[in-house]
Design a protein around this motif. Sequence first.
Motif, PDB file in Angstrom:
ATOM      1  N   ALA A  21       0.817  -1.152  -0.061  1.00 24.85           N
ATOM      2  CA  ALA A  21      -0.121   0.096   0.099  1.00 24.85           C
ATOM      3  C   ALA A  21       0.763   1.257   0.080  1.00 24.85           C
ATOM      4  O   ALA A  21       0.602   2.454  -0.665  1.00 24.85           O
ATOM      5  CB  ALA A  21      -0.913   0.056   1.156  1.00 24.85           C
ATOM      6  N   ILE A  22       1.926   1.152   0.647  1.00 27.81           N
ATOM      7  CA  ILE A  22       2.826   2.304   0.705  1.00 27.81           C
ATOM      8  C   ILE A  22       3.566   2.745  -0.826  1.00 27.81           C
ATOM      9  O   ILE A  22       3.680   3.795  -1.298  1.00 27.81           O
ATOM     10  CB  ILE A  22       4.012   2.132   1.726  1.00 27.81           C
ATOM     11  N   ALA A  23       3.822   1.412  -1.323  1.00 27.55           N
ATOM     12  CA  ALA A  23       4.491   1.464  -2.638  1.00 27.55           C
ATOM     13  C   ALA A  23       3.403   2.050  -3.543  1.00 27.55           C
ATOM     14  O   ALA A  23       3.913   3.073  -4.392  1.00 27.55           O
ATOM     15  CB  ALA A  23       4.768  -0.047  -3.167  1.00 27.55           C
ATOM     16  N   ARG A  24       2.184   1.728  -3.526  1.00 22.11           N
ATOM     17  CA  ARG A  24       1.168   2.468  -4.343  1.00 22.11           C
ATOM     18  C   ARG A  24       0.825   3.833  -4.151  1.00 22.11           C
ATOM     19  O   ARG A  24       0.710   4.666  -5.054  1.00 22.11           O
ATOM     20  CB  ARG A  24      -0.201   1.776  -4.122  1.00 22.11           C
ATOM     21  N   ARG A  25       1.177   4.280  -2.826  1.00 23.44           N
ATOM     22  CA  ARG A  25       1.038   5.641  -2.588  1.00 23.44           C
ATOM     23  C   ARG A  25       1.948   6.569  -2.924  1.00 23.44           C
ATOM     24  O   ARG A  25       1.675   7.722  -3.443  1.00 23.44           O
ATOM     25  CB  ARG A  25       0.679   5.740  -0.884  1.00 23.44           C
ATOM     26  N   VAL A  26       3.166   5.973  -2.773  1.00 22.56           N
ATOM     27  CA  VAL A  26       4.230   6.935  -3.358  1.00 22.56           C
ATOM     28  C   VAL A  26       4.654   6.738  -4.746  1.00 22.56           C
ATOM     29  O   VAL A  26       5.513   7.526  -5.200  1.00 22.56           O
ATOM     30  CB  VAL A  26       5.534   6.597  -2.448  1.00 22.56           C
ATOM     31  N   ASP A  31      10.643   8.589  -9.144  1.00 26.37           N
ATOM     32  CA  ASP A  31      11.130   8.107 -10.372  1.00 26.37           C
ATOM     33  C   ASP A  31      11.181   6.500 -10.418  1.00 26.37           C
ATOM     34  O   ASP A  31      11.098   5.844 -11.505  1.00 26.37           O
ATOM     35  CB  ASP A  31      12.503   8.557 -10.469  1.00 26.37           C
ATOM     36  N   LYS A  32      11.570   6.033  -9.303  1.00 24.60           N
ATOM     37  CA  LYS A  32      11.788   4.444  -9.363  1.00 24.60           C
ATOM     38  C   LYS A  32      11.380   4.087  -8.027  1.00 24.60           C
ATOM     39  O   LYS A  32      11.757   4.811  -6.853  1.00 24.60           O
ATOM     40  CB  LYS A  32      13.345   4.395  -9.487  1.00 24.60           C
ATOM     41  N   LEU A  50       1.653  -2.415 -10.095  1.00 22.62           N
ATOM     42  CA  LEU A  50       2.212  -0.850  -9.916  1.00 22.62           C
ATOM     43  C   LEU A  50       2.547  -0.319 -11.372  1.00 22.62           C
ATOM     44  O   LEU A  50       2.174   0.701 -11.666  1.00 22.62           O
ATOM     45  CB  LEU A  50       3.517  -0.856  -9.118  1.00 22.62           C
ATOM     46  N   ARG A  51       3.002  -1.230 -12.322  1.00 22.56           N
ATOM     47  CA  ARG A  51       3.444  -0.729 -13.654  1.00 22.56           C
ATOM     48  C   ARG A  51       1.993  -0.585 -14.563  1.00 22.56           C
ATOM     49  O   ARG A  51       1.854   0.526 -15.338  1.00 22.56           O
ATOM     50  CB  ARG A  51       4.180  -1.688 -14.484  1.00 22.56           C
ATOM     51  N   ASP A  52       0.998  -1.269 -14.097  1.00 23.67           N
ATOM     52  CA  ASP A  52      -0.317  -0.823 -14.635  1.00 23.67           C
ATOM     53  C   ASP A  52      -0.760   0.486 -14.207  1.00 23.67           C
ATOM     54  O   ASP A  52      -1.569   1.046 -15.053  1.00 23.67           O
ATOM     55  CB  ASP A  52      -1.294  -1.914 -14.345  1.00 23.67           C
ATOM     56  N   GLU A  53      -0.294   0.979 -13.118  1.00 21.41           N
ATOM     57  CA  GLU A  53      -0.954   1.971 -12.458  1.00 21.41           C
ATOM     58  C   GLU A  53      -0.235   3.450 -12.725  1.00 21.41           C
ATOM     59  O   GLU A  53      -0.678   4.535 -12.451  1.00 21.41           O
ATOM     60  CB  GLU A  53      -1.413   1.881 -10.964  1.00 21.41           C
ATOM     61  N   THR A  54       1.021   3.228 -13.231  1.00 21.75           N
ATOM     62  CA  THR A  54       1.969   4.463 -13.128  1.00 21.75           C
ATOM     63  C   THR A  54       3.009   3.996 -14.184  1.00 21.75           C
ATOM     64  O   THR A  54       3.352   2.917 -14.416  1.00 21.75           O
ATOM     65  CB  THR A  54       2.579   4.639 -11.794  1.00 21.75           C
ATOM     66  N   ASP A  55       3.742   5.150 -14.498  1.00 22.75           N
ATOM     67  CA  ASP A  55       4.884   4.888 -15.535  1.00 22.75           C
ATOM     68  C   ASP A  55       6.263   4.987 -14.910  1.00 22.75           C
ATOM     69  O   ASP A  55       7.273   4.843 -15.201  1.00 22.75           O
ATOM     70  CB  ASP A  55       5.016   6.273 -16.417  1.00 22.75           C
ATOM     71  N   THR A  56       6.183   5.095 -13.417  1.00 25.75           N
ATOM     72  CA  THR A  56       7.480   5.010 -12.375  1.00 25.75           C
ATOM     73  C   THR A  56       8.316   3.456 -12.917  1.00 25.75           C
ATOM     74  O   THR A  56       7.592   2.738 -12.957  1.00 25.75           O
ATOM     75  CB  THR A  56       6.772   4.877 -11.152  1.00 25.75           C
ATOM     76  N   GLU A  57       9.438   3.706 -12.853  1.00 28.62           N
ATOM     77  CA  GLU A  57      10.057   2.342 -13.073  1.00 28.62           C
ATOM     78  C   GLU A  57      10.083   1.613 -11.714  1.00 28.62           C
ATOM     79  O   GLU A  57      10.202   2.288 -10.460  1.00 28.62           O
ATOM     80  CB  GLU A  57      11.641   2.805 -13.196  1.00 28.62           C
ATOM     81  N   ILE A  58       9.710   0.301 -11.771  1.00 28.43           N
ATOM     82  CA  ILE A  58       9.579  -0.632 -10.583  1.00 28.43           C
ATOM     83  C   ILE A  58      10.493  -1.647 -10.604  1.00 28.43           C
ATOM     84  O   ILE A  58      10.402  -2.256 -11.714  1.00 28.43           O
ATOM     85  CB  ILE A  58       8.035  -1.224 -10.716  1.00 28.43           C
ATOM     86  N   ALA A  59      11.297  -1.880  -9.657  1.00 27.96           N
ATOM     87  CA  ALA A  59      12.196  -2.827  -9.674  1.00 27.96           C
ATOM     88  C   ALA A  59      11.815  -3.690  -8.432  1.00 27.96           C
ATOM     89  O   ALA A  59      11.311  -3.347  -7.439  1.00 27.96           O
ATOM     90  CB  ALA A  59      13.780  -2.394  -9.248  1.00 27.96           C
ATOM     91  N   THR A  60      12.385  -4.976  -8.510  1.00 27.53           N
ATOM     92  CA  THR A  60      12.130  -6.036  -7.296  1.00 27.53           C
ATOM     93  C   THR A  60      13.615  -6.744  -6.819  1.00 27.53           C
ATOM     94  O   THR A  60      14.369  -6.842  -7.892  1.00 27.53           O
ATOM     95  CB  THR A  60      11.226  -7.032  -7.760  1.00 27.53           C
TER      96      THR A  60
END
Length: 239
Positions: A21-26, A31-32, A50-60
């Motif tokens: 939920a924090i990840a979604r919120r921020v 940028d990443k 998260l990638r569906d919801e934003t253009d932000t770069e998401i790493a795991t």
Amino acid sequence: MGEQHWNHCLITGGSRGIGFAIARRVARRADKVTLVARDRERLQQAAARLRDETDTEIATVVADLSEFEDVRTVAALLDREAVDVLVCAAGVYTTAPADEANVADWDRMLEINLRAPMHLARAAAASMSQRGTGAIVLLGSVAGRNAFPGNSGYCASKFGLRGFAESLFYDVRDAGIHVCHIAPGMTATDMTRDTPGADPGRMMSPETVAEAVRFAISLPDNANLMNLDLWPQRDVFSG
Ligand SMILES: NC(=O)c1ccc[n+]([C@@H]2O[C@H](COP(=O)([O-])OP(=O)(O)OC[C@H]3O[C@@H](n4cnc5c(N)ncnc54)[C@H](OP(=O)(O)O)[C@@H]3O)[C@@H](O)[C@H]2O)c1
């Protein structure tokens, strides 16, 4: 305050529950975002969402924070990638009367809930102090100030984290680093799903805790939210 933007937010326990939920919120304001947890598949599902919801770069990053080598790997990443927001949300909870507790469970709670955040926060603070900015958010618990029966190991880890967070703040405040200890009460996640006698309808949502985190890291540079105890309004056990 308001339209804050972050370069890189790293969230341990970011694959589900409060961390996700924090990840979604921020995410929209970063940028990443890097999510850290053990289960690769859950991490990938979270990242895809998260990638569906934003253009932000998401790493795991797959890491078991009970393993010190994995903690070191994540700590190195904090400096290498100039992470400016560290959120330590990974946590585990087991309950038993103290005189019957499995000491391996105690060790796991101390390793994941206390030792890992201490080492990650230390690494983040050293890196952030070179840049003169950054925020470290530590997810504690109301069980880090109020003791509950059957919670000896969990309370020990969360009382410890509260003390660590306050001390850390005094050590790094003049370097421009925010330290926020956010301590929720019962929140509807996997961790609390099967709690006997608890009414999930009275628990807080992970999104509420995430909003508190967003608020804490959006304050002006000259203000720091040190401790926040967030309780469910109604008694979760008296429904
Ligand atoms: N839910 C509540 O009522 C409540 C109340 C107060 C405080 N808290 C605190 O809030 C934080 C988040 O809790 P939650 O309810 O969101 O828990 P959750 O739903 O059980 O999620 C826990 C997260 O931590 C990760 N994790 C667990 N063990 C790990 C390990 N060894 N290494 C790396 N990652 C690990 C999990 O992913 P993997 O399993 O894939 O590793 C998952 O992403 C915890 O620190 C918890 O103590 C929760």
